[in-house]
Each structure stands twice: as structure tokens, then as C-alpha cells.
Motif scaffolding. Structure first.
Motif, short mmCIF file in Angstrom:
data_model
loop_
_atom_site.label_atom_id
_atom_site.label_comp_id
_atom_site.label_asym_id
_atom_site.label_seq_id
_atom_site.Cartn_x
_atom_site.Cartn_y
_atom_site.Cartn_z
N VAL A 127 17.47 24.04 30.33
CA VAL A 127 16.78 22.80 31.14
C VAL A 127 18.27 23.45 32.36
N LEU A 128 17.80 23.74 33.23
CA LEU A 128 19.10 24.13 34.49
C LEU A 128 18.41 23.10 35.84
N ASP A 129 19.03 21.92 36.37
CA ASP A 129 18.40 20.94 37.56
C ASP A 129 18.87 22.00 38.83
N ARG A 130 18.24 21.79 39.16
CA ARG A 130 18.16 22.36 40.67
C ARG A 130 19.61 22.75 40.89
N VAL A 131 18.88 24.48 41.64
CA VAL A 131 20.15 24.95 41.87
C VAL A 131 20.48 25.09 43.78
N GLU A 132 21.14 24.80 44.19
CA GLU A 132 21.57 24.55 45.59
C GLU A 132 21.06 26.10 46.18
N ALA A 133 20.87 26.56 47.60
CA ALA A 133 21.21 27.67 47.91
C ALA A 133 22.15 28.40 47.72
N GLY A 134 22.11 29.63 47.76
CA GLY A 134 23.65 30.84 46.84
C GLY A 134 23.99 30.12 46.18
N GLY A 135 23.27 28.75 45.13
CA GLY A 135 24.20 28.70 43.72
C GLY A 135 23.82 28.98 42.96
N ARG A 136 24.27 28.82 41.77
CA ARG A 136 24.44 29.51 40.65
C ARG A 136 24.55 28.80 39.47
N ARG A 137 23.85 29.27 38.07
CA ARG A 137 24.19 28.49 37.24
C ARG A 137 24.55 29.36 35.75
N GLU A 138 25.44 28.95 35.27
CA GLU A 138 26.00 30.44 33.51
C GLU A 138 25.81 29.28 32.89
N VAL A 139 24.93 30.08 31.48
CA VAL A 139 24.75 29.21 29.92
C VAL A 139 25.19 30.68 28.95
N SER A 140 25.39 29.92 28.22
CA SER A 140 25.96 31.42 26.77
C SER A 140 24.85 30.43 25.62
N TYR A 141 25.14 31.55 24.55
CA TYR A 141 24.83 31.04 22.93
C TYR A 141 25.13 32.54 22.42
N ARG A 142 24.95 31.63 21.22
CA ARG A 142 24.75 32.56 20.55
C ARG A 142 24.47 33.57 19.67
N VAL A 143 24.15 34.86 19.15
CA VAL A 143 23.05 35.11 18.11
C VAL A 143 24.10 35.80 16.99
N ARG A 144 23.40 35.87 15.94
CA ARG A 144 24.05 36.71 14.43
C ARG A 144 22.91 36.95 13.62
N SER A 145 23.29 38.45 12.94
CA SER A 145 22.73 38.76 12.17
C SER A 145 23.18 38.94 10.89
N ASP A 146 22.57 39.53 9.31
CA ASP A 146 22.83 39.34 8.45
C ASP A 146 22.99 41.40 7.99
N LEU A 147 21.75 41.51 9.33
CA LEU A 147 21.18 42.89 8.59
C LEU A 147 21.47 43.82 9.97
N ARG A 148 21.93 44.82 9.26
CA ARG A 148 21.96 46.34 9.92
C ARG A 148 20.95 46.13 11.38
N GLY A 149 20.83 46.96 12.71
CA GLY A 149 20.20 47.39 12.79
C GLY A 149 19.79 47.23 14.56
N PRO A 193 12.57 40.31 27.19
CA PRO A 193 13.25 39.85 29.39
C PRO A 193 13.36 38.66 28.76
N LEU A 194 14.76 37.93 29.89
CA LEU A 194 14.85 36.79 30.53
C LEU A 194 14.03 36.31 31.22
N GLN A 195 13.58 34.59 30.31
CA GLN A 195 12.08 34.41 31.51
C GLN A 195 13.04 32.69 32.15
N LEU A 196 12.43 32.76 33.08
CA LEU A 196 12.10 30.98 33.85
C LEU A 196 10.67 30.65 34.03
N ARG A 197 11.40 29.84 33.35
CA ARG A 197 10.06 28.24 34.08
C ARG A 197 10.18 27.80 34.81
N LEU A 198 9.28 27.51 35.81
CA LEU A 198 9.13 26.77 37.15
C LEU A 198 8.52 25.68 37.02
N THR A 199 8.37 24.38 36.63
CA THR A 199 7.44 23.02 36.81
C THR A 199 7.75 22.28 38.05
#
Length: 454
Positions: A129-151, A157-163
Motif C-alpha cells: 500500500v503506497l500513500d499519496r505520491v507527490e508530483a515527480g516523487g517515487r516509491r521503492e519497495v522490495s520482497y523476497r522470493v524462494r523456490s526449492d524447484l528448478r525452473g 506484470p506489475l499491477q496498480l490498484r487505484l481507489t
């Protein structure tokens, strides 16, 4: 690292809906409740003749509709990018995904909900959840992924939900770019032992041979400044009337072929702890180890050659080419799956057409016919080592079953044909088996504490 950038966002219209239906489909539970309550109040006011109640009903019904219309017509200019660190990870290791959202418009955004699509093998779908982003502003977030299976796993694609501020409507707008995370087999470092009969020479993986063997067959060349005078070939010097020297011995690259049995019927069980996954990881470790030692390597399966971009003598194992070759081989093994074949005839044909050298095979269960074919493969190689994965011993229930006598006969037949046979049971460590293949007992690393005897 890899990155992707997409311009957007744009409304999703997967079913060809018009703008009105698209806006109304974004109504939340609260918005639908307000709309239903407003319609019900308006109907009751009409029946009862209550004008005040009619005004309240119209207000309740119009509020979510206005919120949906305003939200739909909102034109945010937002860019999104994704960066993987790293883009290739071993099975069981974690990678971090960095997301960045930039507001390149002149207006601030409202509340944004960011969501990235990931396969279920990598974990739950990340949401932010990203709060109000000012004009010319930016937000950065990160998350981790892990898999025990090859592939290879697509991210995005990245999705934005506007409310809207009242929570009446919610629209999803999607970017078009995505990235790929490659999960390669886990590679174990192998001890630097020499397998029986392995070529000697400078380094551990090369040999030297003269161009021609006899003294009379030596092809001389003209003397060059700095040549060793002990290499002067006097007979040719007298014949040509100028100083001639013997040609230097030509280095010859040692070769290693890794044969991986991928037949589905040769293995029992599935998952990261199965016999097949152990064989794939062991093949990857062997290829990486041989490349580090300067060997030219080749990967074969029961269906023949398995590596794209391979030269006639296999992948190079010297200089900067070694790292690139290892990457290509690991990428190939990352997506390698079971085959539906029943025999090893294609691998036998491929070995007949290849260069001689060290042969390391990782084999599942063999019947009598396939065991005889594997025994004949030994004729085309200088040294042959077979790792036999015991099917019953890999029973995932955890109960070790009795090894049938047929398995012992197969192993004895391979040994009689000149193979070095190593039996592989569930939970066996590849470095220990590698030492056993070289005829050395397993020696765990020891730590000497100063000041203590022993």
C-alpha cells in the motif's frame, strides 16, 4: 541484475467491456452497498411519498457512481520498474525483487495498492500500500522470493490498484513488462582428486602430445630469436642450409562428457528431495568442477545432446569462457525435465560420434538391455565412472527397502566392462561419493586448535 520498465498504467479490458461497465465493475463491497441502499431508499420514498427520504436515497446511489467515474477518468502518468538481485539463483536460495514506482505527472496520486504477479512456487503474491505520491516523487519497495524447484519463473506484470478516498471504487491498471527468475540446480564444490586414468600435464585437466611420434617424422620450423638451442634439429639444418628447430609439443585439451539419465521410468518419486533432482544437481556440480579444472565438457542425456551453443569439442573450460560455459549449462539444467524415452540408444550414438575422454554418468534404474548398452559405452572413453541411483533406496517414506539382486548384477556387469561404479543411496553426499570414485576414503575437513595436542 536485470531490469524492466513499462509506461502506463492502462485499464485492463480483457473481455472488451466498455468504459461504463469497466468503471462499474470496479465498485467495492462498500460502493455496491451504498448503491443498493440508495436504490432501496429511493423506491421506498416513492411508495411512501417521502421527499426527504428520496434525497437521501439519491445521495447514497450517486456517491459510488461519481466516485467510479472520477476514478476511471483519472489520468496518472506512472512508470514502474523491477530489478532482480540476482536474476539467477540456486535452488533453495533467495532472490530479492526491487520495485520502483515514479509519478511523472504534475498531479499527486491518491492511495495506490501495488501488486506483483509471481508463480505460486515462489511464494504468496506480494502486495503493498503506497500513500499519496507527490508530483515527480517515487516509491521503492522490495520482497523476497524462494523456490526449492528448478525452473524459469516469470515475474509480472506489475499491477496498480487505484481507489477513491471513500473506498467506493477500485480499478486495476497493469503494466506490460515482466522479468524472468532462473532457479538453477544447487552446485556443490567437489574435492580436487584425480580419477583413475585421468590425463596428467600442466594443470589437472590437460595433456601434451607431439604432432608426430618418430624422430624422422618431426616437422621442423625456422629458428626464431629466443628459441632454446637444445631444440635445434641438425639434420634439417644441414638439409635446408639454415638453422631449424623442432616444433613445440601441441597442447591437447582433455574432455569430459557428463551423461544424465532423464528417463521417467528410471526414477521414483518427485520433488526437491527426489532421486532425479539429486542427479541433476550432481551433474551440475560435475560440469562446474570440470570446467574449473580446464576440461572441455559436454552434457548428454538419454535423448542426445542437451546444450545449445556447444562447440564441436564441447564447452570451453579456460579463461573467461569457463564462467560463460558454466552459466549456459546451468541454464540448460534449470529447465531439464523427465523424458518419456525407454532407452539410452541416442546417448550411445552421440558418444560414438564424440571425442574420447572422461565419461561420468548419473544413471537411474537399468534393466538388462540398458545395462548392456551402458557397458558398451565404456569403449569410447578413457575413464568411465557411473553413479547408480538406487530406486528402492530413495523411497520417500523414509524406510530403506532391500536392494534386489538384479541391481548387484547390473553393477557387476558394468565393473567387468571397465566402469568405476558408485552406488548412490538417499541422502548421500556427492563430495564423499566423488572421493570414493577416485579410490580415496572420505576425509572430513579438520580444524586444528593451536596449543592442543592430537
Amino acid at each position: 541484475m536485470t531490469g524492466a520498465e513499462a509506461q502506463g498504467p492502462r485499464p485492463e479490458r480483457e473481455d472488451g467491456r466498455g468504459p461504463v461497465r469497466t468503471a462499474l465493475s470496479g465498485l467495492t463491497t462498500r460502493g455496491r452497498s451504498f448503491l443498493a441502499a440508495g436504490v432501496a431508499a429511493a423506491v421506498c420514498a416513492y411508495v411512501l411519498g417521502q421527499e426527504d427520504l428520496l434525497r437521501v436515497g439519491l445521495l447514497l446511489a450517486v456517491l459510488p457512481l461519481v466516485a467510479a467515474l472520477v476514478l476511471y477518468r483519472t489520468k496518472y502518468r506512472v512508470t514502474g520498474s523491477r530489478r532482480l538481485t540476482p536474476s539467477r539463483v540456486p535452488a533453495g536460495a533467495e532472490a530479492r525483487v526491487h520495485l520502483r514506482v515514479d509519478n511523472v505527472s504534475r498531479l499527486p496520486t491518491g492511495l495506490l495498492m501495488l501488486q506483483d504477479r509471481v508463480p505460486y512456487q515462489l511464494g504468496p503474491r506480494p502486495r503493498f500500500v503506497l500513500d499519496r505520491v507527490e508530483a515527480g516523487g517515487r516509491r521503492e519497495v522490495s520482497y523476497r522470493v524462494r523456490s526449492d524447484l528448478r525452473g524459469r519463473y516469470p515475474l509480472g506484470p506489475l499491477q496498480l490498484r487505484l481507489t477513491d478516498p471513500f473506498g467506493m471504487c477500485e480499478l486495476t491498471r497493469s503494466f506490460s513488462a515482466y522479468d524472468t527468475l532462473t532457479v538453477i540446480p544447487a552446485v556443490e564444490p567437489l574435492p580436487p582428486v584425480r580419477l583413475s586414468g585421468e590425463w596428467a600435464g600442466y594443470g589437472d585437466g590437460r595433456g601434451r602430445s607431439q604432432s608426430l611420434s618418430g624422430e624422422d617424422d618431426v616437422i621442423p620450423r625456422g629458428y626464431r630469436h629466443g628459441d632454446d638451442l637444445r631444440r635445434v634439429h641438425w639434420r634439417s639444418t644441414a638439409r635446408y642450409g639454415e638453422l631449424m628447430v623442432r616444433r613445440e609439443e601441441q597442447p591437447q585439451r582433455a574432455h569430459c562428457t557428463v551423461l544424465l539419465d532423464t528417463r521417467r521410468l528410471a526414477y521414483e518419486g518427485s520433488g526437491p528431495d527426489s532421486a532425479f533432482e539429486w542427479a541433476v544437481s550432481a551433474a551440475a556440480s560435475t560440469l562446474a568442477h570440470m570446467l574449473e579444472r580446464g576440461f572441455g565438457v559436454r552434457l548428454l542425456t538419454d535423448e542426445g545432446g542437451a546444450s545449445a551453443g556447444e562447440g564441436a569439442d564441447g564447452f570451453a573450460g579456460t579463461g573467461q569462457d569457463a564462467a560463460e560455459s558454466a552459466g549456459l549449462l546451468l541454464d540448460t539444467l534449470a529447465v531439464l525435465d523427465h523424458s518419456d524415452g525407454a532407452g539410452l540408444s541416442r546417448a550411445f550414438d552421440a558418444l560414438n560420434g564424440g571425442a574420447e575422454g572422461l565419461l561420468v554418468a548419473f544413471l537411474g534404474e537399468l534393466d538388462e538391455q540398458q545395462a548392456a548398452m551402458v557397458a558398451r559405452m565404456r569403449r569410447r572413453s578413457g575413464v568411465a565412472v557411473a553413479f547408480l541411483l538406487d530406486g528402492p533406496g530413495w523411497d520417500l517414506t523414509g524406510e530403506l527397502m532391500d536392494v534386489p539382486d538384479t541391481r548387484e548384477r547390473r553393477a557387476r556387469g558394468l565393473r567387468e566392462a571397465g566402469w568405476t561404479v558408485v552406488d548412490v543411496d538417499r541422502g548421500a553426499a556427492l563430495p564423499e561419493l566423488w572421493r570414493r570414485a577416485a579410490g580415496r576414503p572420505y576425509e572430513p575437513d579438520r580444524v586444528t586448535v593451536p596449543g592442543q595436542g592430537g
